[in-house]
Design a protein around this motif. Sequence first.
Motif, PDB file in Angstrom:
ATOM      1  N   ALA A 124       0.850  -1.185   0.000  1.00  0.00           N
ATOM      2  CA  ALA A 124       0.000   0.000   0.000  1.00  0.00           C
ATOM      3  C   ALA A 124       0.886   1.236   0.000  1.00  0.00           C
ATOM      4  O   ALA A 124       1.882   1.299   0.720  1.00  0.00           O
ATOM      5  N   CYS A 134      -3.823   5.938   0.905  1.00  0.00           N
ATOM      6  CA  CYS A 134      -5.271   5.837   0.789  1.00  0.00           C
ATOM      7  C   CYS A 134      -5.908   7.148   1.217  1.00  0.00           C
ATOM      8  O   CYS A 134      -5.328   7.897   2.022  1.00  0.00           O
ATOM      9  N   ALA A 154      -7.211   1.185  -6.506  1.00  0.00           N
ATOM     10  CA  ALA A 154      -8.279   0.280  -6.088  1.00  0.00           C
ATOM     11  C   ALA A 154      -9.013   0.901  -4.916  1.00  0.00           C
ATOM     12  O   ALA A 154      -8.586   1.922  -4.365  1.00  0.00           O
ATOM     13  N   CYS A 200      -9.934   1.036  -1.033  1.00  0.00           N
ATOM     14  CA  CYS A 200      -9.010   0.852   0.080  1.00  0.00           C
ATOM     15  C   CYS A 200      -9.769   0.703   1.393  1.00  0.00           C
ATOM     16  O   CYS A 200     -10.624   1.536   1.722  1.00  0.00           O
ATOM     17  N   PRO A 219      -6.290  -3.400  -0.281  1.00  0.00           N
ATOM     18  CA  PRO A 219      -7.168  -3.090  -1.417  1.00  0.00           C
ATOM     19  C   PRO A 219      -8.406  -3.978  -1.448  1.00  0.00           C
ATOM     20  O   PRO A 219      -8.408  -5.074  -0.873  1.00  0.00           O
ATOM     21  N   TRP A 226      -9.588  -3.465  -9.662  1.00  0.00           N
ATOM     22  CA  TRP A 226      -8.246  -2.902  -9.855  1.00  0.00           C
ATOM     23  C   TRP A 226      -8.157  -2.352 -11.267  1.00  0.00           C
ATOM     24  O   TRP A 226      -8.787  -2.862 -12.194  1.00  0.00           O
TER      25      TRP A 226
END
Length: 120
Positions: free
Chosen positions: A47, A50, A97, A99, A106, A110
């Motif tokens: 990640a 986000c 994607a 989150c 995710p 996607w």
Amino acid sequence: QPQFVESGGGLVQPGGSLRLSCAASGFALDYYARGWFRQAPGKEYEAVSCITSTDGSAYYADSVKGRFTISRDNAKNTVYLQMNSLSPEDTGVYYCAGCRIATMRPFGVWGQGTQVTVSS
């Protein structure tokens, strides 16, 4: 068909900047937290950042704090990732994607990803 479309990747020298965009189509996502994830060659995805759908609170991986900025434009159904002070360690395919904020994992659809290569 719901989908994300990422763009903005490319080849950049160390210390340079790129701005990634993630446009959603086929469905409205202003009520989903969205995020950026990346996968370097031979490594698991991680990640990157986000952002919530409510107040736009942003969360970052420690490795990108202070260098990357995530933002969203709900009217355009688009999320952005401004990347500054890039290093070779930032090289990878960047995906957009949904989150899960609590875990920064995710979920859902996607995109196809956009390649970011940091090299001199």
